[in-house]
Design a protein around this motif. Structure first.
Motif, PDB file in Angstrom:
ATOM      1  N   SER A  14       0.810  -1.213   0.000  1.00  0.00           N
ATOM      2  CA  SER A  14       0.000   0.000   0.000  1.00  0.00           C
ATOM      3  C   SER A  14       0.840   1.259   0.000  1.00  0.00           C
ATOM      4  CB  SER A  14      -0.941  -0.015   1.207  1.00  0.00           C
ATOM      5  OG  SER A  14      -0.190  -0.138   2.391  1.00  0.00           O
ATOM      6  N   CYS A  15       2.108   1.167   0.308  1.00  0.00           N
ATOM      7  CA  CYS A  15       2.915   2.390   0.321  1.00  0.00           C
ATOM      8  C   CYS A  15       4.374   2.054   0.160  1.00  0.00           C
ATOM      9  CB  CYS A  15       2.667   3.184   1.594  1.00  0.00           C
ATOM     10  SG  CYS A  15       3.268   2.313   3.047  1.00  0.00           S
ATOM     11  N   SER A  71       6.694   2.099   2.283  1.00  0.00           N
ATOM     12  CA  SER A  71       7.255   1.276   3.359  1.00  0.00           C
ATOM     13  C   SER A  71       7.161  -0.194   3.038  1.00  0.00           C
ATOM     14  CB  SER A  71       6.518   1.530   4.667  1.00  0.00           C
ATOM     15  OG  SER A  71       6.502   2.880   4.958  1.00  0.00           O
ATOM     16  N   CYS A  72       6.051  -0.566   2.372  1.00  0.00           N
ATOM     17  CA  CYS A  72       5.870  -1.972   2.037  1.00  0.00           C
ATOM     18  C   CYS A  72       6.965  -2.442   1.099  1.00  0.00           C
ATOM     19  CB  CYS A  72       4.502  -2.189   1.398  1.00  0.00           C
ATOM     20  SG  CYS A  72       3.148  -1.693   2.448  1.00  0.00           S
ATOM     21  N   ARG A  81       9.824  -1.072   0.658  1.00  0.00           N
ATOM     22  CA  ARG A  81      11.116  -1.022   1.344  1.00  0.00           C
ATOM     23  C   ARG A  81      11.329  -2.237   2.232  1.00  0.00           C
ATOM     24  NH1 ARG A  81      10.998   4.388   4.244  1.00  0.00           N
ATOM     25  NH2 ARG A  81      12.508   3.434   5.631  1.00  0.00           N
ATOM     26  N   LEU A  82      10.223  -2.629   2.879  1.00  0.00           N
ATOM     27  CA  LEU A  82      10.297  -3.791   3.767  1.00  0.00           C
ATOM     28  C   LEU A  82      10.674  -5.046   2.983  1.00  0.00           C
ATOM     29  CD1 LEU A  82       9.633  -4.576   6.768  1.00  0.00           C
ATOM     30  CD2 LEU A  82       7.431  -5.311   5.921  1.00  0.00           C
ATOM     31  N   LYS A 142      14.227  -4.861   1.767  1.00  0.00           N
ATOM     32  CA  LYS A 142      15.180  -5.148   2.837  1.00  0.00           C
ATOM     33  C   LYS A 142      15.404  -6.655   2.973  1.00  0.00           C
ATOM     34  CE  LYS A 142      15.723  -3.834   7.589  1.00  0.00           C
ATOM     35  NZ  LYS A 142      14.958  -3.428   8.768  1.00  0.00           N
ATOM     36  N   ARG A 143      14.290  -7.395   2.858  1.00  0.00           N
ATOM     37  CA  ARG A 143      14.398  -8.862   2.931  1.00  0.00           C
ATOM     38  C   ARG A 143      15.224  -9.405   1.759  1.00  0.00           C
ATOM     39  NH1 ARG A 143      11.971  -7.852   7.041  1.00  0.00           N
ATOM     40  NH2 ARG A 143      10.219  -8.964   7.985  1.00  0.00           N
ATOM     41  N   GLU A 175       6.656 -14.071   4.042  1.00  0.00           N
ATOM     42  CA  GLU A 175       7.092 -13.917   5.432  1.00  0.00           C
ATOM     43  C   GLU A 175       7.023 -12.467   5.888  1.00  0.00           C
ATOM     44  OE1 GLU A 175      10.910 -15.810   5.852  1.00  0.00           O
ATOM     45  OE2 GLU A 175       9.945 -17.733   5.392  1.00  0.00           O
ATOM     46  N   ALA A 176       7.161 -11.554   4.949  1.00  0.00           N
ATOM     47  CA  ALA A 176       7.062 -10.135   5.306  1.00  0.00           C
ATOM     48  C   ALA A 176       5.591  -9.719   5.484  1.00  0.00           C
ATOM     49  CB  ALA A 176       7.726  -9.284   4.236  1.00  0.00           C
ATOM     50  N   PHE A 203       2.921 -10.363   3.055  1.00  0.00           N
ATOM     51  CA  PHE A 203       2.159 -10.009   1.848  1.00  0.00           C
ATOM     52  C   PHE A 203       1.805 -11.264   1.059  1.00  0.00           C
ATOM     53  CE2 PHE A 203       4.947  -6.552   2.955  1.00  0.00           C
ATOM     54  CZ  PHE A 203       4.113  -5.456   2.910  1.00  0.00           C
TER      55      PHE A 203
END
Lengths: 305, 65
Positions: A11-12, A14-15, A17-18, A21-22, A59-60, A62
């Motif tokens: 949705s944004c 941050s998603c 980016r998260l 990062k993984r 795992e994040a 989604f």
């Protein structure tokens, strides 16, 4: 090797980016670029298994798939609905409220029956089934309307029209049929039409004049059609017809609540401000009492004749 | 020790996860964030992770602390 993965729930920023990062934590994943609902990444198949890409995103938190998501299937939704009771708290409350209202109405009616109508011959034969259908109709309608009004969110014109039309039509159809059967064409049409138009306009106004107008039109249509069915079918197996009729109407209302959730609530910012059960119960009792008085004391009543 | 930090700019679950992960990687013993309240709570040792350091980490992730 390049691969595209569909991730519809981002949705944004941050998603992404998260997830990014993984990916960075895994050796063998190279560049990746995010789109609104997907990610394209470069990876080394010798070091990273294809399924691992999906698992990493899952795992994040989604949903992820190599194939595009085509909406949710009914069973997926049902599972989600069953497992995330908190997320669907208001939707679960719809079912609970329907049952509670139904029982509450029956209790009040039973008291009224034994207090005032017990000695009247044929009262049960004439009104028994119709009071049952009345209770089913009004508790389902009230719960469905309660559900819709519990959310204060933005409504598109299309949704507003659908909302106004569905609830207006259903209110008119269900109550109109019940009143047509007990009190004839005139009272049936009046009750069905006025309730249908009122409810439809109220629900449709969320999207302005268009929704308001469509709600009224559908209320008019359902409200006059309902009594037409019951009056015309009265001497031709109406009581066999009614269970089917009511079940279909109830299913439509459940579908309506599902649509409200999908179109207005899911993934959007809405304010949840449900009316508490006391408010809902007193409103329903009040409207129900007025309607029942019309039903038993209406012009074609056996009590006055 | 426990510290509550007011954080502006988080608006979803992923934001919460980004912030808590960044804090955990940098020495917090426990971290939890709520985008609804705009608050991050950490359990930390002032020697390994000071409050100002924690705020700096949150800012580096792109949020106002």
């Amino acid at each position: 090797m390049k691969e595209k993965i569909f991730v519809p729930d981002m949705s944004c920023e941050s998603c992404s980016r998260l997830i990014g990062k993984r990916f960075k934590g895994i050796h063998g994943i190279g560049d990746f670029t995010f789109d609104d609902e997907s990610v394209v990444l470069d990876y080394d198949p010798a070091r990273v298994k294809k399924d691992m890409l999906i698992d990493t995103i899952k795992e994040a938190g989604f949903r992820a798939s190599f194939l595009p998501f085509e909406g949710k299937t009914f069973s997926e939704r049902w599972r989600d609905f069953n497992e995330n009771r908190k997320k669907y708290a208001i939707e679960w409350a719809v079912l609970k409220n329907t049952v509670l209202l139904f029982i509450m109405l029956y209790v009040i009616e039973a008291i009224a029956y034994f207090a005032f109508f017990f000695s009247i011959p044929d009262f049960m034969a004439r009104y028994g089934w119709w009071i049952f259908y009345f209770n089913v109709s009004i508790s389902t309608l009230a719960a469905a309307a309660w559900h819709y009004f519990a959310y204060k969110g933005k409504v598109t014109c299309m949704t507003g029209m659908m909302v106004g039309m569905t609830i207006g039509m259903q209110a008119g159809m269900m109550l109109g049929a019940v009143f047509g059967a007990t009190n004839g064409f005139f009272v049936g049409s009046m009750v069905g039409m006025l309730i249908g138009v009122g409810v439809g306009a109220l629900a449709g106004q969320g999207c302005g004049v268009m929704g308001w107008m469509q709600g009224m039109m559908a209320g008019l249509m359902g409200g006059t059609m309902g009594p037409m069915i019951s009056v015309m079918m009265f001497s031709d197996h109406l009581l066999v017809f009614m269970p089917f009729y009511i079940i279909i109407n109830v299913l439509i209302l459940w579908g309506f609540s599902y649509m409200v959730y999908e179109e207005i609530v899911e993934g959007k910012e809405v304010v949840r401000k449900p009316l508490d059960f006391t408010g809902l119960a007193s409103l329903t009792t009040l409207i129900g009492a007025v309607l029942l008085i019309i039903m038993v004391y209406g012009p074609k009543s056996i009590l006055l004749g | 020790m426990k510290t509550k930090i007011i954080v502006k700019g988080m608006h979803c679950k992923s934001c919460e996860m980004l912030v808590t992960e960044a804090l955990m990687e940098n020495g917090a013993t426990k971290a939890s964030a709520s985008f609804k309240q705009g608050v991050v709570e950490i359990e930390h040792d002032e020697k390994t992770l000071s409050v100002s350091k924690a705020k700096e980490i949150i800012r580096k992730e792109g949020y106002d602390a």
